[in-house]
Scaffold this active site. Structure first.
Site, PDB file in Angstrom:
ATOM      1  N   CYS A   2      11.331   2.936   5.765  1.00 20.47           N
ATOM      2  CA  CYS A   2      10.522   3.989   6.377  1.00 20.47           C
ATOM      3  C   CYS A   2      11.437   5.047   6.994  1.00 20.47           C
ATOM      4  CB  CYS A   2       9.653   3.398   7.484  1.00 20.47           C
ATOM      5  SG  CYS A   2       8.642   2.029   6.950  1.00 20.47           S
ATOM      6  N   ARG A  27      12.413   8.384   2.053  1.00 18.99           N
ATOM      7  CA  ARG A  27      12.600   6.986   2.493  1.00 18.99           C
ATOM      8  C   ARG A  27      11.311   6.179   2.354  1.00 18.99           C
ATOM      9  NH1 ARG A  27      17.127   6.269   5.506  1.00 18.99           N
ATOM     10  NH2 ARG A  27      16.229   4.421   6.448  1.00 18.99           N
ATOM     11  N   TRP A  73       6.922   3.084   4.224  1.00 17.62           N
ATOM     12  CA  TRP A  73       6.973   2.385   2.940  1.00 17.62           C
ATOM     13  C   TRP A  73       6.427   1.004   3.246  1.00 17.62           C
ATOM     14  CZ3 TRP A  73      10.854  -1.183   0.550  1.00 17.62           C
ATOM     15  CH2 TRP A  73      10.565  -1.401  -0.805  1.00 17.62           C
ATOM     16  N   ASN A  99      10.740   0.725  11.554  1.00 16.93           N
ATOM     17  CA  ASN A  99      11.246   0.555  10.190  1.00 16.93           C
ATOM     18  C   ASN A  99      11.863  -0.828  10.139  1.00 16.93           C
ATOM     19  OD1 ASN A  99      12.351   0.706   7.650  1.00 16.93           O
ATOM     20  ND2 ASN A  99      14.148   1.882   8.292  1.00 16.93           N
ATOM     21  N   GLY A 100      11.298  -1.704   9.314  1.00 16.45           N
ATOM     22  CA  GLY A 100      11.858  -3.059   9.208  1.00 16.45           C
ATOM     23  C   GLY A 100      10.747  -4.077   9.071  1.00 16.45           C
ATOM     24  N   GLU A 485      21.837   0.648 -16.819  1.00 18.77           N
ATOM     25  CA  GLU A 485      21.575   1.776 -15.908  1.00 18.77           C
ATOM     26  C   GLU A 485      20.661   2.798 -16.563  1.00 18.77           C
ATOM     27  OE1 GLU A 485      21.756   2.344 -12.956  1.00 18.77           O
ATOM     28  OE2 GLU A 485      21.633   4.528 -12.760  1.00 18.77           O
ATOM     29  N   LYS A 489      17.025   3.933 -15.085  1.00 16.91           N
ATOM     30  CA  LYS A 489      16.656   5.337 -14.854  1.00 16.91           C
ATOM     31  C   LYS A 489      15.314   5.645 -15.520  1.00 16.91           C
ATOM     32  CE  LYS A 489      18.653   6.272 -12.085  1.00 16.91           C
ATOM     33  NZ  LYS A 489      19.356   5.141 -11.624  1.00 16.91           N
ATOM     34  N   GLU A 492      12.292   3.663 -13.855  1.00 14.39           N
ATOM     35  CA  GLU A 492      11.929   3.914 -12.448  1.00 14.39           C
ATOM     36  C   GLU A 492      11.358   5.310 -12.225  1.00 14.39           C
ATOM     37  OE1 GLU A 492      14.911   3.905  -9.357  1.00 14.39           O
ATOM     38  OE2 GLU A 492      16.450   4.527 -10.743  1.00 14.39           O
ATOM     39  N   HIS A 508      19.365 -11.959 -30.630  1.00 15.30           N
ATOM     40  CA  HIS A 508      18.885 -13.227 -30.048  1.00 15.30           C
ATOM     41  C   HIS A 508      17.511 -13.055 -29.428  1.00 15.30           C
ATOM     42  CE1 HIS A 508      22.858 -14.988 -30.726  1.00 15.30           C
ATOM     43  NE2 HIS A 508      23.321 -13.807 -30.393  1.00 15.30           N
ATOM     44  N   LYS A 607      14.048   5.231  -1.277  1.00 14.49           N
ATOM     45  CA  LYS A 607      15.448   5.542  -1.549  1.00 14.49           C
ATOM     46  C   LYS A 607      16.373   4.408  -1.134  1.00 14.49           C
ATOM     47  CE  LYS A 607      18.963   7.780  -2.927  1.00 14.49           C
ATOM     48  NZ  LYS A 607      19.235   7.778  -4.375  1.00 14.49           N
TER      49      LYS A 607
HETATM   50  C1  AGP Z   1      18.583   3.320  -8.242  1.00 17.22           C
HETATM   51  O1  AGP Z   1      18.170   4.423  -9.004  1.00 17.22           O
HETATM   52  C2  AGP Z   1      17.480   2.777  -7.385  1.00 17.22           C
HETATM   53  N1  AGP Z   1      16.928   3.761  -6.541  1.00 17.22           N
HETATM   54  C3  AGP Z   1      17.848   1.502  -6.653  1.00 17.22           C
HETATM   55  O2  AGP Z   1      18.045   0.501  -7.625  1.00 17.22           O
HETATM   56  C4  AGP Z   1      19.121   1.539  -5.771  1.00 17.22           C
HETATM   57  O3  AGP Z   1      20.263   1.678  -6.569  1.00 17.22           O
HETATM   58  C5  AGP Z   1      19.208   0.213  -5.016  1.00 17.22           C
HETATM   59  O4  AGP Z   1      18.090   0.107  -4.170  1.00 17.22           O
HETATM   60  C6  AGP Z   1      20.500   0.065  -4.194  1.00 17.22           C
HETATM   61  O5  AGP Z   1      20.541   1.062  -3.207  1.00 17.22           O
HETATM   62  P1  AGP Z   1      21.940   1.305  -2.415  1.00 17.22           P
HETATM   63  O6  AGP Z   1      22.928   1.733  -3.424  1.00 17.22           O
HETATM   64  O7  AGP Z   1      21.610   2.351  -1.411  1.00 17.22           O
HETATM   65  O8  AGP Z   1      22.326  -0.001  -1.789  1.00 17.22           O
END
Ligand code: AGP
Length: 612
Positions: A2, A27, A73, A99-100, A485, A489, A492, A508, A607
């Site tokens: 959050c 966030r 969030w 936040n938490g 990766e 991308k 997500e 496989h 984020k």
């Molecule tokens: C990556 O595009 C994502 N947003 C997510 O997987 C991110 O890499 C992951 O949450 C780790 O975040 P950090 O690098 O801030 O620890």
């Protein structure tokens, strides 16, 4: 995760808070809310983005020089108006944002209900604000003391801010595992989850440490104690985060801006750390521990998400260049599986935000077992950065887009430097190869610039495959993690299901998925095992898959086989991910835009995942 922003001072609080919430929206954006004190506490909160909150406060009297805001969030309780923060105690005197996660909220809630407290939301946060009220009343305490004593009863991660209508000349903040930073202005003070809401007003910040409670007063003074009520000293630090670095700078989305920043950010991550012409490279964070690192029996990299993909590439780098046994761990698994960790292990935590809960917990566990902990982090002063023995910031600047791009390539740049330095220090690579790699690394920003110039071609490919429901990404060696990766991308931000696989693994099982409707992205820039990748492409073609191949400029063999080809400049295999990932970022971006997805704030994502 959050977003929190709070203000106490001489100016009207609500404009500062609302603008701050917009800067923190990345966030989390399930709901937003604001509380302002002026003779009494007024609270407004609404499901949805900050824009929804703006609509309901329009025309309301929100005068007041003390207040706070929150973007949520959801962790406990679905996103809705009732579960939105701020939460208010039963008396209406105390409001709180959080936040938490409060792990023991259920038992606390039951005890409070036995004392006659009622609850309107499903959140752990509402339990906390009423716990503080109960502690305050039953022990006749100031709000600061009530917060401190209550937190001694709490198990979990939190960054909280509290306002009590009975003591409106102060704001109380506290943190444990979730981020909270204090901005120090002229007769005004701020609290926020990170510096972005603060930088417009001051460059002076105080990083609040774990288990600390800070009291901000309306005369511009503050005090900090730990949970044992011992006064703690936290230095005022200066941040060089500039406001314009947060804006979109003319790009449609933060993600696109950050993709295009990569020639600069990759160069920034090397600045002052490399000089190929003079034949040197150095990372300040390594110097102090170089002997211990060189003698490490094992390197363990731990991270989440995109950072975990960087770690996978680093495994190839460290084992090939430095010949040090290297392992990669998902932080969420590493922290709980009771791993065997020795004092001679060298643990590297990778994190853009420096606040990912699992990664933070993993290194705390490893640190307790005596290992050397190194951080490769983007956000200066973040929790992970402050938990490590040493580290290297990647200097990528604020990464606002939820999908990580420039942080990934800057992590790889620093990891490549580490592996090259270690390989040379340990005599595993010749001076000639050392200088060749440094020279090649210095050329990467210009090569990325060249790839960005084929954006229109990549946009055309995106238009051809944007309606797919599934996709496979294949790569070998250094490009296997790049395939993971690229798939992350795509899924997500465009919500297309995509999986990354080692190219040889396709036979496989996944090959059964391939048909004429499935795009298969193959990263084929390897010099080593190039022929193997060509064979894999032929296997895909035989099943009529749509082949999008990322190849080295001038490639002809794969051009004859693939439906679409994206050429990238040649480079040394160990550095190839820095180039091969760029087209995949751009492809995912364009597909997401064509599918009208919210590129910078994809659904369900945040984020930084500062909760488990
Ligand atoms: C990556 O595009 C994502 N947003 C997510 O997987 C991110 O890499 C992951 O949450 C780790 O975040 P950090 O690098 O801030 O620890």
């Amino acid at each position: 995760m959050c977003g929190i922003v709070a203000y106490i001072g001489e100016r009207q609080a609500s404009p500062i808070i609302m603008e701050g919430l917009k800067r923190l929206e990345y966030r989390g954006y399930d709901s937003a809310g604001i509380s302002i004190y002026h003779d009494k506490i007024k609270t407004f909160k609404k499901q949805g983005k900050v824009l929804e909150l703006e609509k309901i406060i329009e025309g309301e009297d929100l005068q007041g020089t003390v207040g706070f805001g929150h973007t949520r969030w959801a962790t406990h309780g679905p996103p809705n108006d009732v579960n939105a923060h701020p939460h208010t105690s039963n008396s209406g005197d105390i409001v709180l944002i959080h936040n938490g996660i409060i792990e023991n909220y259920a038992s606390l809630k039951a005890a409070l209900m036995d004392l006659g407290y009622s609850f309107t939301s499903e959140t752990d946060t509402e339990v906390l604000v009423n716990l503080i009220e109960e502690v305050q009343k039953s022990r006749n305490l100031t709000i600061g003391e009530a917060v401190r004593q209550s937190l001694n009863m709490v198990v979990g991660a939190y960054a909280i801010v509290v306002i009590d209508a009975k003591e409106p000349d102060k704001i109380i903040g506290a943190k444990n595992s979730s981020p909270l930073v204090c901005g120090v202005g002229e007769n005004e003070l701020f609290l926020a989850s990170d510096a972005t809401p603060i930088v417009k007003y001051t460059d002076k910040v105080i990083y609040i440490k774990e288990d600390e409670v800070i009291t901000l007063c309306d005369d511009g003074t503050y005090s900090i104690v730990n949970l044992e009520n011992e006064v703690t000293e936290n230095p005022i630090e200066h941040i060089d985060l500039k406001l314009e670095s947060i804006e979109k700078a003319g790009f449609e989305h933060f993600m696109l801006k950050e993709i295009y920043q990569q020639p600069i950010t990759i160069a920034e991550s090397m600045r002052g750390r490399i000089n190929a012409a003079e034949g040197w490279a150095k990372l300040g964070g390594m110097a102090e521990y170089m002997n211990r690192i060189k003698q490490a029996d094992r390197i363990i990299l731990t991270a989440c998400g995109t950072s975990w993909h960087s770690a996978l590439i680093a495994e190839y780098l460290f084992e090939e260049l430095a010949r040090i046994p290297t392992e990669v761990e998902y932080a969420s698994e590493f922290r709980y599986r009771n791993p065997i960790i020795k004092t001679n292990d060298f643990i590297i935590a990778l994190s853009q935000s420096g606040e990912t809960a699992d990664t933070l917990a993993a290194i705390k566990m490893a640190k307790d077992r005596g290992a050397l902990i190194y951080g490769i982090v983007n956000v200066v002063g973040s929790s992970i950065a402050r938990e490590t023995h040493a580290g290297s910031y990647i200097h990528a600047g604020p990464e606002i887009g939820v999908a990580s791009t420039k942080a990934f390539t800057s992590q790889l740049t620093v990891l490549s430097l580490m592996a090259i330095i270690l390989g040379y220090e340990k005599g595993m690579i010749s001076q000639g190869y050392y200088r060749q790699l440094l020279t090649e690394l210095e050329s990467i920003p210009a090569k990325v610039e060249r790839i960005l110039k084929v954006d229109d071609h990549i946009k055309y490919i995106a238009s051809e495959i944007k309606d797919a429901n599934n996709s496979l990404y294949l790569g070998r060696g250094y490009n296997f993690p790049v395939a993971l990766e690229g798939a992350l991308k795509l899924k997500e931000i465009s919500y297309i299901h995509a999986e990354g696989y080692p190219a040889a693994e396709m036979k496989h099982g996944p090959i059964a998925l391939i048909d004429m409707h499935m795009p298969i992205v193959v990263i084929a820039t390897n010099k080593r095992y190039y022929d193997k990748v060509v064979s894999n492409i032929e296997e895909v073609k035989a099943r009529k898959g749509i082949i999008i191949a990322v190849v080295t400029e001038g490639d002809t063999a794969i051009k004859a086989l693939a439906d679409f080809v994206i050429e990238v400049p040649t480079t040394e295999d160990p550095l190839s991910p820095l180039l091969s990932v760029i087209p995949l970022q751009m492809l995912a971006y364009h597909i997401a835009v064509m599918r009208d997805c919210n590129v910078d704030q994809p659904r369900n994502l945040a984020k930084s995942v500062t909760v488990e």
